[in-house]
Design an enzyme around this catalytic site. Structure first.
Site, mmCIF file in Angstrom:
data_model
loop_
_atom_site.group_PDB
_atom_site.id
_atom_site.type_symbol
_atom_site.label_atom_id
_atom_site.label_comp_id
_atom_site.label_asym_id
_atom_site.label_seq_id
_atom_site.Cartn_x
_atom_site.Cartn_y
_atom_site.Cartn_z
ATOM 1 N N ALA A 82 75.113 40.721 62.154
ATOM 2 C CA ALA A 82 75.842 41.541 61.175
ATOM 3 C C ALA A 82 75.635 43.010 61.489
ATOM 4 O O ALA A 82 74.634 43.376 62.112
ATOM 5 C CB ALA A 82 75.325 41.277 59.760
ATOM 6 N N SER A 125 73.097 37.949 51.100
ATOM 7 C CA SER A 125 72.220 39.066 50.761
ATOM 8 C C SER A 125 72.215 39.368 49.263
ATOM 9 O O SER A 125 73.239 39.248 48.575
ATOM 10 C CB SER A 125 72.705 40.303 51.512
ATOM 11 O OG SER A 125 72.112 41.469 51.000
ATOM 12 N N GLU A 127 72.370 42.185 48.234
ATOM 13 C CA GLU A 127 73.342 43.282 48.064
ATOM 14 C C GLU A 127 74.631 42.776 47.403
ATOM 15 O O GLU A 127 75.417 43.571 46.909
ATOM 16 C CB GLU A 127 73.663 43.916 49.418
ATOM 17 C CG GLU A 127 72.619 44.902 49.892
ATOM 18 C CD GLU A 127 72.484 46.124 48.984
ATOM 19 O OE1 GLU A 127 73.467 46.846 48.825
ATOM 20 O OE2 GLU A 127 71.392 46.334 48.433
ATOM 21 N N TYR A 149 79.302 46.860 53.019
ATOM 22 C CA TYR A 149 78.414 45.788 53.483
ATOM 23 C C TYR A 149 78.339 44.668 52.445
ATOM 24 O O TYR A 149 78.523 43.484 52.749
ATOM 25 C CB TYR A 149 77.014 46.348 53.759
ATOM 26 C CG TYR A 149 75.972 45.281 54.007
ATOM 27 C CD1 TYR A 149 75.863 44.653 55.239
ATOM 28 C CD2 TYR A 149 75.093 44.875 52.985
ATOM 29 C CE1 TYR A 149 74.910 43.661 55.463
ATOM 30 C CE2 TYR A 149 74.145 43.892 53.194
ATOM 31 C CZ TYR A 149 74.056 43.289 54.434
ATOM 32 O OH TYR A 149 73.123 42.298 54.648
HETATM 33 P P1 NAP Z 1 69.214 43.401 62.051
HETATM 34 O O1 NAP Z 1 67.777 43.593 62.490
HETATM 35 O O2 NAP Z 1 70.068 44.592 61.809
HETATM 36 O O3 NAP Z 1 69.913 42.481 63.154
HETATM 37 C C1 NAP Z 1 71.287 42.310 63.184
HETATM 38 C C2 NAP Z 1 71.665 41.483 64.393
HETATM 39 O O4 NAP Z 1 73.095 41.324 64.415
HETATM 40 C C3 NAP Z 1 71.281 42.101 65.740
HETATM 41 O O5 NAP Z 1 70.864 41.087 66.608
HETATM 42 C C4 NAP Z 1 72.596 42.688 66.209
HETATM 43 O O6 NAP Z 1 72.690 42.820 67.618
HETATM 44 C C5 NAP Z 1 73.562 41.625 65.715
HETATM 45 N N1 NAP Z 1 74.954 42.088 65.657
HETATM 46 C C6 NAP Z 1 75.441 43.236 65.128
HETATM 47 N N2 NAP Z 1 76.763 43.304 65.286
HETATM 48 C C7 NAP Z 1 77.142 42.168 65.922
HETATM 49 C C8 NAP Z 1 78.385 41.674 66.394
HETATM 50 N N3 NAP Z 1 79.533 42.338 66.223
HETATM 51 N N4 NAP Z 1 78.387 40.475 67.019
HETATM 52 C C9 NAP Z 1 77.239 39.787 67.182
HETATM 53 N N5 NAP Z 1 76.037 40.210 66.796
HETATM 54 C C10 NAP Z 1 75.987 41.393 66.153
HETATM 55 O O7 NAP Z 1 69.276 42.518 60.731
HETATM 56 P P2 NAP Z 1 68.163 41.550 60.078
HETATM 57 O O8 NAP Z 1 67.353 42.360 59.120
HETATM 58 O O9 NAP Z 1 67.506 40.750 61.125
HETATM 59 O O10 NAP Z 1 69.078 40.613 59.163
HETATM 60 C C11 NAP Z 1 69.629 39.398 59.654
HETATM 61 C C12 NAP Z 1 70.814 38.974 58.803
HETATM 62 O O11 NAP Z 1 70.396 38.814 57.461
HETATM 63 C C13 NAP Z 1 71.961 39.979 58.746
HETATM 64 O O12 NAP Z 1 73.156 39.258 58.609
HETATM 65 C C14 NAP Z 1 71.674 40.770 57.494
HETATM 66 O O13 NAP Z 1 72.880 41.345 57.002
HETATM 67 C C15 NAP Z 1 71.151 39.665 56.608
HETATM 68 N N6 NAP Z 1 70.233 40.066 55.554
HETATM 69 C C16 NAP Z 1 69.138 40.821 55.854
HETATM 70 C C17 NAP Z 1 68.236 41.132 54.844
HETATM 71 C C18 NAP Z 1 66.993 41.922 55.128
HETATM 72 O O14 NAP Z 1 66.391 42.405 54.170
HETATM 73 N N7 NAP Z 1 66.561 42.045 56.378
HETATM 74 C C19 NAP Z 1 68.456 40.649 53.552
HETATM 75 C C20 NAP Z 1 69.580 39.857 53.295
HETATM 76 C C21 NAP Z 1 70.451 39.564 54.312
HETATM 77 P P3 NAP Z 1 72.191 44.157 68.401
HETATM 78 O O15 NAP Z 1 70.701 44.011 68.526
HETATM 79 O O16 NAP Z 1 72.915 44.078 69.684
HETATM 80 O O17 NAP Z 1 72.573 45.322 67.543
HETATM 81 O O1 F7E Z 2 67.280 50.912 51.466
HETATM 82 C C1 F7E Z 2 66.667 53.902 49.402
HETATM 83 C C2 F7E Z 2 68.101 53.415 49.541
HETATM 84 O O2 F7E Z 2 68.212 50.810 53.769
HETATM 85 C C3 F7E Z 2 66.490 50.527 50.360
HETATM 86 C C4 F7E Z 2 69.379 45.543 54.411
HETATM 87 O O3 F7E Z 2 68.525 44.710 55.150
HETATM 88 O O4 F7E Z 2 68.390 44.898 52.344
HETATM 89 C C5 F7E Z 2 68.665 46.007 53.164
HETATM 90 O O5 F7E Z 2 69.497 46.941 52.494
HETATM 91 C C6 F7E Z 2 66.570 51.584 49.270
HETATM 92 C C7 F7E Z 2 67.986 52.028 48.943
HETATM 93 O O6 F7E Z 2 67.722 48.656 52.462
HETATM 94 C C8 F7E Z 2 66.105 56.263 52.082
HETATM 95 O O7 F7E Z 2 68.988 54.289 48.859
HETATM 96 C C9 F7E Z 2 65.804 56.195 49.940
HETATM 97 O O8 F7E Z 2 68.138 52.097 47.540
HETATM 98 O O9 F7E Z 2 65.842 49.965 53.339
HETATM 99 P P1 F7E Z 2 67.246 50.122 52.859
HETATM 100 P P2 F7E Z 2 68.933 48.118 51.574
HETATM 101 O O10 F7E Z 2 69.996 49.123 51.414
HETATM 102 O O11 F7E Z 2 68.323 47.570 50.339
HETATM 103 C C10 F7E Z 2 69.528 44.144 51.921
HETATM 104 C C11 F7E Z 2 69.045 42.982 51.106
HETATM 105 C C12 F7E Z 2 70.411 43.767 53.036
HETATM 106 O O12 F7E Z 2 71.051 42.719 53.015
HETATM 107 C C13 F7E Z 2 70.657 44.791 54.079
HETATM 108 O O13 F7E Z 2 71.132 44.178 55.285
HETATM 109 O O14 F7E Z 2 65.891 52.749 49.735
HETATM 110 N N1 F7E Z 2 66.332 55.000 50.319
HETATM 111 N N2 F7E Z 2 65.669 56.980 51.002
HETATM 112 C C14 F7E Z 2 66.530 55.012 51.636
HETATM 113 N N3 F7E Z 2 67.011 54.066 52.463
HETATM 114 C C15 F7E Z 2 67.095 54.366 53.788
HETATM 115 N N4 F7E Z 2 67.569 53.437 54.657
HETATM 116 N N5 F7E Z 2 66.712 55.590 54.267
HETATM 117 C C16 F7E Z 2 66.217 56.575 53.460
HETATM 118 O O15 F7E Z 2 65.880 57.668 53.916
#
Ligand code: NAP
Ligand code: F7E
Length: 326
Positions: A82, A125, A127, A149
């Protein structure tokens, strides 16, 4: 007996790298789809490079997804790929929808078209709950996404449910709340903070620019959540599950915990920068993972203070400027 085959999109990401390790430990044959990049993008999986089969592909390229499903014939497919950065999704909304939303449809349809009999996991997610309609959030809480997103993930969620209902596919949505680790991408807030602490301790940085400190998140440990993703695909019937810790903390509390651990006062380093505020924010997330606990026996092992310390310890040890994930 032949080994079970798993196919992972997003294997180079935080979650993909943990999931690949977990599946290898369980003796799966692991296939991972990677994107061509002008520089190396496999730092998180270099330590298992010889044990996994990497294939080129992209979630925006349906013909490749069809070919990969046909030739690999996986038993389990994990769609983790993603554009996963919420703030970036406001900058590149169409690419985000294409990869994060339409990509799920392309992969599901490749499985259907090629007649592959596999189990499918969609990386949903918290989100999707966005401007939350109830707290804590459960599987029954209606969605109200607040970013391109989040909207794309809602599409991914419903198309996964639709393929389950329309075609009888074994397809599940994991609704995962924020999960972090030393492998977290450096621009997500937890890692941004812990990397900054490492740099401050080494005398390389004296300022940390952040946005909204009042936002609250339910932060868990990524490896625990990938164990849960695997457990979801082992259940008898396909269903959707929340994974969360049931605790919420503000970014301000994250700063207290992380800087407090190394006995620094974050007020001396943190500057508020408008650039990191989002056009529409998600103020509060708090998940109720009772269903996963009751039906799958899943529990988060790592709690907030331990998670923060693990990340700070990792980032204070790092001696190089490039990324070293493991
Ligand atoms: P991440 O570290 O950003 O990894 C995203 C992966 O997706 C990377 O391997 C990236 O490849 C690949 N990707 C991006 N664009 C692509 C495309 N067009 N085609 C194929 N692959 C692509 O994310 P993560 O934290 O591991 O999260 C994994 C999944 O869970 C994602 O779908 C994310 O939205 C979802 N999610 C994450 C969280 C969280 O808190 N981490 C929570 C809820 C859901 P590159 O390395 O080449 O960029
Ligand atoms: O932000 C605040 C920002 O970017 C968390 C993704 O893995 O989790 C992730 O999304 C909070 C937000 O994560 C900064 O405004 C303040 O309220 O670490 P984040 P996210 O937006 O919650 C969900 C579950 C996913 O699915 C997504 O893929 O922190 N914040 N100051 C900041 N955030 C960032 N990035 N940078 C700042 O400087």
């Amino acid at each position: 007996m032949a080994k079970r085959k798993a196919f992972i999109t997003g294997i180079t990401g935080q979650d993909g790298s943990y999931l690949a390790e977990i599946l290898l430990e369980k003796d799966y044959e692991v296939y991972g789809m990677i994107r061509r990049s002008s520089s190396f993008n496999t730092a998180r999986i270099d330590h298992i490079f010889g044990d996994v089969e990497l294939v080129f592909g992209d979630l925006t390229d349906g013909s490749v997804l069809n070919r990969l499903m046909r030739t690999i014939q996986p038993d389990e497919v994990y769609n983790l790929g993603a554009q996963s950065h919420v703030q970036v999704s406001f900058e590149i909304p169409e690419f985000t929808a294409d990869t994060t939303g339409m990509g799920t449809l392309r992969l599901l349809d490749a499985i259907r078209e090629e007649g592959v009999r596999c189990r499918f996991y969609e990386a949903g997610s918290s989100e999707m709950f966005g401007k939350v309609l109830e707290t804590p959030q459960t599987e029954a809480t209606p969605f109200y996404p607040r970013s391109p997103y989040g909207v794309s993930k809602v599409f991914g969620y419903w198309i996964t449910r639709n393929y389950r209902e329309a075609y009888g596919m074994y397809a599940v949505n994991g609704i995962l709340f924020n999960h972090e680790s030393p492998r977290r991408g450096p621009t997500f807030v937890t890692r941004k903070v812990t990397r900054a602490i490492g740099a401050i301790l080494r005398g390389e940085q004296d300022e940390l620019r952040l946005g909204n400190l009042e936002a609250k998140r339910d932060w868990g440990f990524a490896r625990d959540y990938m164990e849960g993703a695997w457990q979801m695909l082992q259940a008898e019937e396909p269903d959707d599950y929340i994974l969360a810790t049931g605790e919420t903390h503000s970014v301000r509390e994250l700063l207290d915990e992380a800087f407090g651990y190394v006995e620094l006062d974050w007020n001396k380093y943190v500057k508020i920068d408008e650039r990191y505020f989002r056009p529409s924010e998600v103020d509060l997330l708090l998940g109720d993972a009772s269903k996963a606990r009751e039906k799958l026996g899943w529990e988060p092992r790592v709690r907030f203070p331990e998670l923060v310390r693990m990340m700070v310890d990792h980032d204070r040890e790092r001696r190089h400027t490039e990324e070293h994930y493991v």
